[in-house]
Scaffold this active site. Structure first.
Site, short mmCIF file in Angstrom:
data_model
loop_
_atom_site.label_atom_id
_atom_site.label_comp_id
_atom_site.label_asym_id
_atom_site.label_seq_id
_atom_site.Cartn_x
_atom_site.Cartn_y
_atom_site.Cartn_z
N ASP A 1 0.80 -1.24 0.05
CA ASP A 1 0.13 0.12 0.02
C ASP A 1 0.89 1.17 0.07
O ASP A 1 1.86 1.36 0.73
CB ASP A 1 -0.82 0.21 1.21
CG ASP A 1 -2.30 -0.60 1.05
OD1 ASP A 1 -2.45 -1.01 -0.08
OD2 ASP A 1 -3.10 -0.34 1.91
N ASN B 1 -2.88 13.59 -2.87
CA ASN B 1 -4.25 13.93 -3.64
C ASN B 1 -4.84 15.28 -3.44
O ASN B 1 -5.20 16.10 -4.19
CB ASN B 1 -5.19 12.82 -3.55
CG ASN B 1 -5.21 11.90 -4.74
OD1 ASN B 1 -4.67 11.89 -5.60
ND2 ASN B 1 -5.93 10.65 -4.38
N ASP C 1 -4.57 2.38 -4.17
CA ASP C 1 -3.33 2.46 -4.00
C ASP C 1 -2.60 1.24 -3.78
O ASP C 1 -1.85 1.44 -2.76
CB ASP C 1 -2.82 3.70 -3.23
CG ASP C 1 -3.46 3.53 -1.72
OD1 ASP C 1 -4.26 2.84 -1.53
OD2 ASP C 1 -3.19 4.50 -1.02
#
Length: 215
Positions: free
Chosen positions: A65, A73, A110
């Site tokens: 991850d 973001n 992700d």
């Protein structure tokens, strides 16, 4: 002879059309097996290839991850997040290049996974440390150097009672979670399985991994 040539000339465009149709269909099928953002195999394609790989001997199953993905973001926009996913996929593919029999995938959001042949587990720290370094290296985006962290969990199939992909993914996921709790890096699953219940081979209650969510 003229009749034969005339017939062949009439059939040629039709045959050419069917040939092009076949090429198009093959391309569409290949595209359906690839994640459009990362270019890596989808989960279903990964599982089929990984199952075959595990039947051929000892492997390490890896779950990874990205850390800090939501912050990237939020600060720079989803386009920067997309760039991070693409760069991670390229780093993962590049790192595994040359390791014959390796399979990698983007599982969603992700989150990534890989299955890598391993003959000497003494080399695992080097493998996992090198992978962590590759995917966390800064990348250039819109004139800025950006980076994300990573938490990596690994499970060696020979440590399992049976070389089951779903079980190996579960154990790797548990190890990844422990790495994430410690602030990132990598961990190898050791000892008995943790007490977390699982759903579809994943730890129940595990944070979401859709794009833009913290994981």
């Amino acid at each position: 002879m003229n009749d034969v040539m005339t017939a062949l000339a009439a059939v040629a465009p039709l045959a050419s059309g069917w040939a092009w149709h076949g090429v198009t269909m093959r391309r569409r099928l290949a595209a359906a097996r690839r994640d459009p953002l990362s270019g890596l195999p989808t989960r279903a394609a990964f599982e089929r290839r990984a199952d075959r790989a595990l039947a051929r001997g000892q492997h390490v199953v890896i779950v990874m991850d990205l850390d800090g993905f939501k912050g990237l973001n939020d600060a720079f926009g989803h386009a920067a997040g997309d760039a991070a996913i693409r760069v991670t996929a390229m780093s993962l593919t590049g790192f595994l290049n040359g390791r014959r029999g390796s399979v990698a995938a983007r599982l969603g959001g992700d989150e990534f996974a890989a299955v890598v042949p391993v003959t000497d587990r003494v080399a695992l720290p080097w493998l996992l440390g090198g992978l962590h370094g590759a995917v966390t290296a800064p990348f250039r985006y819109s004139g800025r150097d950006l980076a994300v962290g990573a938490s990596i969990g690994a499970c060696v199939t020979s440590d399992l009672p049976v070389a089951s992909l779903s079980l190996a993914l579960r154990r790797a996921d548990e190890a990844m979670y422990e790495a994430k709790r410690a602030g990132g890096g990598w961990r190898i699953a050791e000892g008995p399985a943790l007490t977390h219940t699982t759903t579809a081979g994943r730890r129940t209650g595990r944070p979401g991994t859709s794009r833009g969510e913290a994981a």
